[in-house]
Design an enzyme around this catalytic site. Structure first.
Site, PDB file in Angstrom:
ATOM      1  N   LYS A  52      -1.570   6.813  -5.529  1.00  0.00           N
ATOM      2  CA  LYS A  52      -2.443   5.687  -5.899  1.00  0.00           C
ATOM      3  C   LYS A  52      -2.105   4.469  -5.034  1.00  0.00           C
ATOM      4  O   LYS A  52      -3.002   3.777  -4.534  1.00  0.00           O
ATOM      5  CB  LYS A  52      -2.273   5.370  -7.384  1.00  0.00           C
ATOM      6  CG  LYS A  52      -2.858   4.057  -7.854  1.00  0.00           C
ATOM      7  CD  LYS A  52      -4.354   4.032  -7.841  1.00  0.00           C
ATOM      8  CE  LYS A  52      -4.852   2.788  -8.569  1.00  0.00           C
ATOM      9  NZ  LYS A  52      -6.123   2.326  -8.089  1.00  0.00           N
ATOM     10  N   LYS A  73      -1.168  -6.624  -7.239  1.00  0.00           N
ATOM     11  CA  LYS A  73      -0.154  -5.863  -7.982  1.00  0.00           C
ATOM     12  C   LYS A  73       0.155  -4.555  -7.262  1.00  0.00           C
ATOM     13  O   LYS A  73       1.315  -4.197  -7.065  1.00  0.00           O
ATOM     14  CB  LYS A  73      -0.637  -5.588  -9.405  1.00  0.00           C
ATOM     15  CG  LYS A  73       0.256  -4.658 -10.212  1.00  0.00           C
ATOM     16  CD  LYS A  73      -0.407  -4.185 -11.494  1.00  0.00           C
ATOM     17  CE  LYS A  73      -1.641  -3.364 -11.282  1.00  0.00           C
ATOM     18  NZ  LYS A  73      -1.466  -1.987 -10.859  1.00  0.00           N
TER      19      LYS A  73
END
Length: 172
Positions: free
Chosen positions: A46, A114
């Site tokens: 990811k 993030k």
């Protein structure tokens, strides 16, 4: 939206048996479901995805801004590029957002920040450099510093525009 449409790409890390147990649930949310390795490898994948997305957004923004400042019509440049080797989903979707100036969030800058923090922290632990990722993170930080933490991540182009003193669509 992707989960509701069952169109997500799902990257999974863990034991084969656990993957086979939960795969029917994943199939309700996505089509491209891949067991990429052991525990933690799904998260790594990811993060790798988010590196590619950020850098491609940056590339599309730079290209459209360059074309616009050089006097070309960025909408027509985008259209032409979509027919060639530079074509990508990001050029299609985010390039259109840059041209049309529609930065309502699909995926917010603060969320991409993030993910890039995870990439950069991981790179430090692996004792490696991700210089282009660091640049993209700084461009996102410039947007956030100018009130754009909740903008769509395609608005990274706004940081480039500030440095160029030019917008992709000057009349927008």
């Amino acid at each position: 939206v992707g989960a509701k449409a069952a169109s997500l790409t799902i990257m999974v890390g863990g034991p084969d048996k656990a993957f086979e147990t939960v795969k029917p649930l994943f199939e309700k949310m996505g089509k491209n479901i891949t067991l990429v390795g052991g525990n933690g490898d799904g998260q790594t994948t990811k993060v790798a995805n988010q590196i590619i997305v950020a850098l491609t957004i940056q590339a599309v923004g730079e290209a459209l801004l360059f074309a616009s400042k050089a006097g070309a019509d960025p909408a027509k440049v985008r259209q032409a590029l979509m027919g060639g080797f530079a074509n990508s989903r990001i050029l299609e979707v985010h390039g259109e957002r840059m041209v049309k100036r529609t930065f309502d969030p699909g995926f917010r800058i603060e969320l991409h920040q993030k993910d890039l923090n995870l990439a950069l922290n991981g790179a430090r632990q692996l004792q490696m450099a991700l210089p282009a990722t660091a640049v993209a993170q700084q461009l996102f930080s410039a947007c956030a510093a100018n009130g754009g933490a909740a903008w769509d991540h395609s608005a990274l182009v706004k940081a480039l525009e500030m440095m160029a003193n030019h917008t992709v669509m000057p009349d927008a």
